[in-house]
Design an enzyme around this catalytic site. Structure first.
Site, PDB file in Angstrom:
ATOM      1  N   LYS A  11     -32.965   0.362  25.885  1.00  0.00           N
ATOM      2  CA  LYS A  11     -32.721   0.442  27.332  1.00  0.00           C
ATOM      3  C   LYS A  11     -31.662  -0.582  27.769  1.00  0.00           C
ATOM      4  O   LYS A  11     -31.298  -1.488  27.003  1.00  0.00           O
ATOM      5  CB  LYS A  11     -34.047   0.252  28.065  1.00  0.00           C
ATOM      6  N   TYR A  51     -36.596  11.818  32.452  1.00  0.00           N
ATOM      7  CA  TYR A  51     -37.948  11.351  32.810  1.00  0.00           C
ATOM      8  C   TYR A  51     -38.613  12.283  33.826  1.00  0.00           C
ATOM      9  O   TYR A  51     -39.458  11.835  34.597  1.00  0.00           O
ATOM     10  CB  TYR A  51     -37.888   9.932  33.364  1.00  0.00           C
ATOM     11  N   ASN A 114     -38.420  -2.904  29.765  1.00  0.00           N
ATOM     12  CA  ASN A 114     -39.292  -3.031  28.592  1.00  0.00           C
ATOM     13  C   ASN A 114     -38.606  -2.630  27.281  1.00  0.00           C
ATOM     14  O   ASN A 114     -39.249  -2.144  26.355  1.00  0.00           O
ATOM     15  CB  ASN A 114     -40.635  -2.317  28.815  1.00  0.00           C
ATOM     16  N   HIS A 117     -37.500   2.813  24.522  1.00  0.00           N
ATOM     17  CA  HIS A 117     -38.305   4.022  24.748  1.00  0.00           C
ATOM     18  C   HIS A 117     -38.659   4.598  23.393  1.00  0.00           C
ATOM     19  O   HIS A 117     -37.855   4.534  22.460  1.00  0.00           O
ATOM     20  CB  HIS A 117     -37.480   5.053  25.533  1.00  0.00           C
ATOM     21  N   GLU A 128     -36.198  15.517  23.627  1.00  0.00           N
ATOM     22  CA  GLU A 128     -35.360  14.361  23.957  1.00  0.00           C
ATOM     23  C   GLU A 128     -34.163  14.244  23.008  1.00  0.00           C
ATOM     24  O   GLU A 128     -33.064  13.883  23.435  1.00  0.00           O
ATOM     25  CB  GLU A 128     -36.220  13.087  23.906  1.00  0.00           C
TER      26      GLU A 128
END
Ligand code: ATP
Ligand code: MG
Length: 140
Positions: A11, A51, A114, A117, A128
């Site tokens: 990320k 998402y 965080n 993913h 994805e």
């Protein structure tokens, strides 16, 4: 897609903080083989599509803003039991709950920022991966 594969994104926080190399090293050392990889950036509408299952949740807007905020590294990883083993390697969504030695424990700073993913099922790994990579960008 084969079921021994999963999809990951490093990320924007990971890229900004210069953690691409360290995280990829940890992924490799944990037995995952990279079969596709790129540095890219999602538009807000790309992020909303990626998402989309979270669209009714209260944190959706914050999540989209963050994911679209800068470059990310996307990759497809191969290993026996890839989806489950990668979720174990990344640790809990909230880095405060993540187990010692997991990627989120080592590199994440908050529930939003965080670090990585990881796909949550073989079906989503395939969806994805197809979202981010064409067939000729994926290698054996
Ligand atoms: P990811 O899909 O990014 O790998 P995850 O599968 O651990 O994360 P999800 O439930 O799919 O967690 O949520 C997607 C992302 O939305 C999380 O990584 C996190 O940044 C954010 N998120 C999830 N739950 C919350 C929450 N309760 N408050 C704020 N942000 C959240
Ligand atoms: Mg998820």
């Amino acid at each position: 897609m084969r079921t021994n594969r999963t999809f990951t994104m490093l990320k924007p926080d990971s890229v900004k903080q210069g953690n691409i190399g360290a995280i990829l090293e940890k992924i490799n050392a944990s037995g995952f083989k990279i079969v596709a990889i790129k540095l890219t950036q999602l538009s807000k509408s790309d992020a909303e599509n990626f998402y989309s299952t979270h669209k009714d949740l209260p944190f959706f807007e914050k999540l989209i803003e963050f994911i679209a905020s800068g470059p990310i590294v996307t990759a497809i990883l191969e290993k026996e039991n890839a989806v489950e083993d990668f979720r174990l390697l990344i640790g809990s969504t909230n880095p405060g709950d993540a187990v010692e030695g997991t990627i989120r424990k080592m590199f994440a700073s908050s529930m939003t920022q965080n670090a990585v993913h990881g796909s949550d099922s073989d079906e989503n790994a395939a969806i994805e991966s197809a979202f981010h990579f064409s067939k000729r960008e994926i290698f054996e």
